[in-house]
Structure formats: C-alpha cells, structure tokens
Design a protein around this motif. Structure first.
Motif, PDB file in Angstrom:
ATOM      1  N   VAL A   1       0.841  -1.204   0.000  1.00  0.00           N
ATOM      2  CA  VAL A   1       0.000   0.000   0.000  1.00  0.00           C
ATOM      3  C   VAL A   1       0.875   1.252   0.000  1.00  0.00           C
ATOM      4  O   VAL A   1       0.625   2.220  -0.736  1.00  0.00           O
ATOM      5  N   ALA A   2       1.918   1.245   0.817  1.00  0.00           N
ATOM      6  CA  ALA A   2       2.813   2.403   0.890  1.00  0.00           C
ATOM      7  C   ALA A   2       3.522   2.657  -0.438  1.00  0.00           C
ATOM      8  O   ALA A   2       3.859   3.809  -0.756  1.00  0.00           O
ATOM      9  N   LYS A   3       3.732   1.588  -1.213  1.00  0.00           N
ATOM     10  CA  LYS A   3       4.361   1.715  -2.530  1.00  0.00           C
ATOM     11  C   LYS A   3       3.355   2.053  -3.623  1.00  0.00           C
ATOM     12  O   LYS A   3       3.725   2.168  -4.789  1.00  0.00           O
ATOM     13  N   ASP A   4       2.076   2.181  -3.244  1.00  0.00           N
ATOM     14  CA  ASP A   4       0.999   2.420  -4.214  1.00  0.00           C
ATOM     15  C   ASP A   4       0.973   1.328  -5.280  1.00  0.00           C
ATOM     16  O   ASP A   4       0.735   1.592  -6.467  1.00  0.00           O
ATOM     17  N   ALA A   5       1.209   0.093  -4.848  1.00  0.00           N
ATOM     18  CA  ALA A   5       1.241  -1.036  -5.777  1.00  0.00           C
ATOM     19  C   ALA A   5      -0.161  -1.359  -6.297  1.00  0.00           C
ATOM     20  O   ALA A   5      -1.136  -1.277  -5.555  1.00  0.00           O
ATOM     21  N   ARG A   6      -0.228  -1.729  -7.546  1.00  0.00           N
ATOM     22  CA  ARG A   6      -1.479  -2.177  -8.167  1.00  0.00           C
ATOM     23  C   ARG A   6      -1.202  -3.496  -8.876  1.00  0.00           C
ATOM     24  O   ARG A   6      -0.063  -3.823  -9.194  1.00  0.00           O
ATOM     25  N   GLY A   7      -2.243  -4.257  -9.143  1.00  0.00           N
ATOM     26  CA  GLY A   7      -2.076  -5.539  -9.801  1.00  0.00           C
ATOM     27  C   GLY A   7      -1.989  -6.679  -8.803  1.00  0.00           C
ATOM     28  O   GLY A   7      -2.356  -6.526  -7.631  1.00  0.00           O
ATOM     29  N   ILE A   8      -1.480  -7.821  -9.256  1.00  0.00           N
ATOM     30  CA  ILE A   8      -1.483  -9.045  -8.450  1.00  0.00           C
ATOM     31  C   ILE A   8      -0.098  -9.316  -7.878  1.00  0.00           C
ATOM     32  O   ILE A   8       0.905  -9.304  -8.600  1.00  0.00           O
ATOM     33  N   PHE A   9      -0.064  -9.583  -6.569  1.00  0.00           N
ATOM     34  CA  PHE A   9       1.167  -9.956  -5.877  1.00  0.00           C
ATOM     35  C   PHE A   9       0.911 -11.214  -5.058  1.00  0.00           C
ATOM     36  O   PHE A   9      -0.222 -11.498  -4.677  1.00  0.00           O
ATOM     37  N   HIS A  10       1.974 -11.953  -4.792  1.00  0.00           N
ATOM     38  CA  HIS A  10       1.878 -13.163  -3.974  1.00  0.00           C
ATOM     39  C   HIS A  10       2.626 -12.976  -2.664  1.00  0.00           C
ATOM     40  O   HIS A  10       3.685 -12.342  -2.626  1.00  0.00           O
ATOM     41  N   HIS A  11       2.073 -13.544  -1.596  1.00  0.00           N
ATOM     42  CA  HIS A  11       2.786 -13.561  -0.317  1.00  0.00           C
ATOM     43  C   HIS A  11       2.503 -14.852   0.438  1.00  0.00           C
ATOM     44  O   HIS A  11       1.353 -15.161   0.762  1.00  0.00           O
ATOM     45  N   THR A  12       3.559 -15.601   0.708  1.00  0.00           N
ATOM     46  CA  THR A  12       3.552 -16.668   1.720  1.00  0.00           C
ATOM     47  C   THR A  12       4.899 -16.580   2.428  1.00  0.00           C
ATOM     48  O   THR A  12       5.792 -15.848   2.001  1.00  0.00           O
ATOM     49  N   ASP A  13       5.045 -17.336   3.493  1.00  0.00           N
ATOM     50  CA  ASP A  13       6.369 -17.465   4.081  1.00  0.00           C
ATOM     51  C   ASP A  13       7.255 -18.282   3.147  1.00  0.00           C
ATOM     52  O   ASP A  13       6.765 -18.998   2.267  1.00  0.00           O
ATOM     53  N   ALA A  14       8.557 -18.185   3.342  1.00  0.00           N
ATOM     54  CA  ALA A  14       9.506 -18.900   2.497  1.00  0.00           C
ATOM     55  C   ALA A  14       9.522 -20.394   2.839  1.00  0.00           C
ATOM     56  O   ALA A  14       9.140 -20.809   3.930  1.00  0.00           O
ATOM     57  N   GLY A  15       9.991 -21.180   1.884  1.00  0.00           N
ATOM     58  CA  GLY A  15      10.087 -22.616   2.097  1.00  0.00           C
ATOM     59  C   GLY A  15       8.915 -23.361   1.483  1.00  0.00           C
ATOM     60  O   GLY A  15       7.996 -22.775   0.921  1.00  0.00           O
ATOM     61  N   THR A  16       8.968 -24.664   1.631  1.00  0.00           N
ATOM     62  CA  THR A  16       7.973 -25.569   1.061  1.00  0.00           C
ATOM     63  C   THR A  16       7.590 -26.594   2.108  1.00  0.00           C
ATOM     64  O   THR A  16       8.426 -27.014   2.913  1.00  0.00           O
ATOM     65  N   ALA A  17       6.340 -27.016   2.094  1.00  0.00           N
ATOM     66  CA  ALA A  17       5.892 -28.025   3.056  1.00  0.00           C
ATOM     67  C   ALA A  17       4.667 -28.743   2.513  1.00  0.00           C
ATOM     68  O   ALA A  17       3.905 -28.193   1.717  1.00  0.00           O
TER      69      ALA A  17
END
Length: 285
Positions: free
Chosen positions: A193-209
């Motif tokens: 939000v602070a970067k005024d980002a638009r569009g699609i972004f992904h967020h999870t913690d790092a790693g795989t399980a």
C-alpha cells in the motif's frame, strides 16, 4: 488516511489492525456490522464512509461447504467485491483484495507466478477468482495460502488440539504449499500500500511443506515450548485416503519474488514464523 478493514475478527483482520501505520485512521468491521452477502448494503456502507483505502480481509472460506453453497460464497467473495470496487470508483478510494492459491489447479511444475493462468478446482476457488476479476485493474490483489495466527481458527491450532486428544494423527502428505503467518502477510499488505502497488502480488512465508511436514513441525515446536506434554505418531497419508467435498490443488506454492523485489525486503522461513506464532499462543494461555 481513512482505512476500512473488513473481516475485523479474522486472523488477517486482527493483524492488519495491530500493525496499521500511525497515519491510518482504521475502521474495522466484521459480519455483524457489515454482511458481505448483501451487495447493496456493502455499496451503501462504502459510499457512506468514503475510505481512502479498503482492505477486504473478509471472505467465505468454508472450502468444503462452498460446494453446496456456491451462490452464497459467490455473493460474499465476488458480488461484494464488485460493490466495493464500484463504490470506491465513485468516491476515489483504493481497494486491496486478498485472494488465494485455490485459484490455481496445482498442475504447475514450478511455483505459481502472479500472471499464471488460473484454473480453480473448487467452488471456493471459482468464487475467489471471480472476486479478483470484480476488484478491477486498479486494485491491489494479494494472493496467499495456509494462513495461521495465534488465537485464530487454523490448521496449527487444530493440530495442537488433536495432538493433545488423540494417540496418533493421519495427515495428508501429497498437497504441497507454504504456510503463512498472518502478521507477515499484514506487513506485506501495508508495505505494498505504501508503494501504491497495483495488480497481483503473492505472499507466503519462504520454504515448502506438505500438510504432513507442517504437522510434524507443529508438534516439534510445541513440545519444545511446553504447549504439548507428549509426542504422538503423525502418519503421512494420501489425499485419496482423506476424501473431501472440495478438490484441493496438489501443488500450490506461490512465487513471491516480485513481491519481495517490490518491497526490497527478504524472505522469512515458515518455520521461523510458526515458532513466533506458537510463542504468542503460549502467551495467550
């Protein structure tokens, strides 16, 4: 900045409130104050409040129940979003829509990128994909997966309860993804939000399980903290051995590299955040 957060009692809703930047004047509402199944009421509420930013952290998330209640899930996950977007276009506000790995079918040979084709396998996934479309091209859409937080309704707390009650557990080992701590997800949303980002972004913690890997780690970390008094066998099983009404993607790892590059920050492994979450759970009693 006037901010409206929906889903105030949920894991992400609570995290967004506690980590909101000082400049934000946050109004947080839950279902009792705003029923997202009523699109007209949603539009009227947003028109009346005129927020500069609306973070939609509310959703119909009963994945299996959605198979028999797809119309209701669509009303909450898509029609309400369309009403929010329309009202915000009229009042000049911005929309942040939280979405899910369930928009993918799990057939990718690599982690899913934001621009990869969607192909949801379930009613829940279909309604969340429709919600992404309803948010519109100017919205910020953040996809996430396997969210947990202390005090919430999630896989971690379910495992803790079952490990205390049962002599053994059977956990699916052939669904692959990455756990996500709600606190880290909230920080990423505020950062975008602070970067005024638009569009699609992904967020999870790092790693795989797998869910099995996650369960084993939950038990190990909980034993170390004294949240569990004894260890029980955790037995890996196949998805076919645990049939559910909704089909889950077998592989739903999300590529978060564009998000990390946009924010200029680093990755935190899911086990590190699991440990922090369990410490918070311990403090809750």
């Amino acid at each position: 900045m006037k901010v409206l957060v929906t889903g105030s009692a949920g894991q992400l809703g609570r995290a967004l409130q506690t980590s909101a930047p000082p400049a934000c004047e946050v109004t947080a509402v839950d279902r009792a104050e705003l029923d997202l199944a009523d699109a007209a009421a949603v539009g009227a509420f947003v028109h009346g409040l005129k927020p500069d930013l609306l973070v939609n952290a509310a959703a119909y998330t009963a994945v299996d129940k959605a198979e028999s209640e797809e119309a209701l899930a669509h009303a909450v996950n898509a029609d309400a979003v369309a009403a929010m977007a329309e009202a915000l276009r009229a009042t000049g506000g911005r929309l942040v829509q939280v979405s899910t790995d369930f928009v993918f079918d799990g057939s990718s040979p690599r982690a899913y990128r934001p621009d990869d084709a969607r192909n949801p396998l379930s009613a829940y996934g279909r309604t969340k994909a429709a919600g992404e479309d309803a948010a519109g091209p100017d919205a910020l859409i953040v996809r996430t997966a396997w969210v947990h937080a202390a005090g919430g309704a999630n896989f971690v707390r379910t495992m803790l309860r079952l490990m205390a009650e049962r002599e053994s557990l059977r956990v699916v080992a052939d669904q692959i993804g990455a756990p996500t701590w709600a606190g880290g997800l909230a920080a990423t949303i505020w950062g975008l939000v602070a970067k005024d980002a638009r569009g699609i972004f992904h967020h999870t913690d790092a790693g795989t399980a797998s869910w099995y890997d996650f369960a084993v780690a939950i038990q190990e970390e909980a034993l170390a903290l004294g949240l569990l008094a004894r260890a029980v066998p955790v037995i890996p099983i196949a998805t076919a051995d645990y049939p559910t009404p909704a089909t889950r993607p077998a592989f739903s790892l999300l590529d978060c590299s564009a998000t990390r590059a946009a924010l200029g920050d680093g990755y935190t492994h899911w086990r590190t955040h699991l440990r922090a979450m369990l410490k918070e759970e311990l403090a809750l009693g």
